[in-house]
Design an enzyme around this catalytic site. Structure first.
Site, PDB file in Angstrom:
ATOM      1  N   GLU A  55      26.448 -19.077 -35.299  1.00  0.00           N
ATOM      2  CA  GLU A  55      26.835 -18.299 -34.122  1.00  0.00           C
ATOM      3  C   GLU A  55      25.830 -17.195 -33.815  1.00  0.00           C
ATOM      4  O   GLU A  55      25.470 -16.988 -32.655  1.00  0.00           O
ATOM      5  CB  GLU A  55      28.219 -17.649 -34.327  1.00  0.00           C
ATOM      6  CG  GLU A  55      29.336 -18.632 -34.579  1.00  0.00           C
ATOM      7  CD  GLU A  55      29.627 -18.875 -36.050  1.00  0.00           C
ATOM      8  OE1 GLU A  55      30.812 -19.026 -36.394  1.00  0.00           O
ATOM      9  OE2 GLU A  55      28.672 -18.930 -36.859  1.00  0.00           O
ATOM     10  N   CYS A  86      30.526 -12.920 -37.430  1.00  0.00           N
ATOM     11  CA  CYS A  86      30.333 -13.682 -36.197  1.00  0.00           C
ATOM     12  C   CYS A  86      31.411 -13.365 -35.169  1.00  0.00           C
ATOM     13  O   CYS A  86      31.119 -13.263 -33.974  1.00  0.00           O
ATOM     14  CB  CYS A  86      30.281 -15.173 -36.504  1.00  0.00           C
ATOM     15  SG  CYS A  86      28.826 -15.599 -37.505  1.00  0.00           S
TER      16      CYS A  86
END
Length: 155
Positions: A55, A86
């Site tokens: 991510e 994330c």
């Protein structure tokens, strides 16, 4: 095939790239205006950097592509529920929608362990969809860790 399945297949391709490199198979893509603007996969071991999650790598590329830190018109597709780092980055980047393959009962922060994407005190809330190609994403993780355990048993 739905649009979400179509894009999750692209995230799965990224996860397979991670697995081929010996990394935990997590893949991510970011879509804006029905176009993939960024791709990322887990590279912690390759980069020797704890921040090299799928991510984070995709967010970095998407910000560069758009020319802004705000990814307000984007959707993120990720094969595994985001971790705390994330999930925090998703909120900070103002990503409005995240589509997840499978959940992460040990470290997930989009509903499993915590839910940072729907924290009332934050100024940004995220729309989430779960289970898109969930069995495939889950099986990829299970297979990776099974193979890892088997390798450790070998002399």
């Amino acid at each position: 095939m739905t649009i979400d399945e179509k894009y999750m297949r692209e995230a799965v391709k990224q996860a397979k790239r991670a697995a081929a490199a010996g990394e935990v198979p997590i893949g991510c893509i970011i879509v804006s205006e029905d176009k993939i603007i960024a791709r990322g996969y887990n590279r912690r071991t390759i980069d020797k950097n704890v921040l090299s999650h799928a991510e984070i790598n995709a967010i970095r590329k998407a910000c560069k592509k758009i020319g802004d830190w705000r990814l307000e018109g984007c959707t993120m597709y990720v094969t595994l529920e985001p971790c705390p780092m994330c999930a925090g980055a998703i909120v900070q980047a103002r990503i409005p929608r995240v589509v997840m393959g499978c959940m992460n009962a040990k470290a997930g922060c989009a509903g499993s362990v915590l839910d940072l994407l729907h924290q009332e005190g934050f100024n940004h809330q995220v729309i989430t969809e779960t289970g898109v190609l969930g069995e495939e994403c889950s099986q990829m993780m299970k297979n990776f860790f099974k193979e890892l355990r088997e390798k450790k048993k070998q002399p």
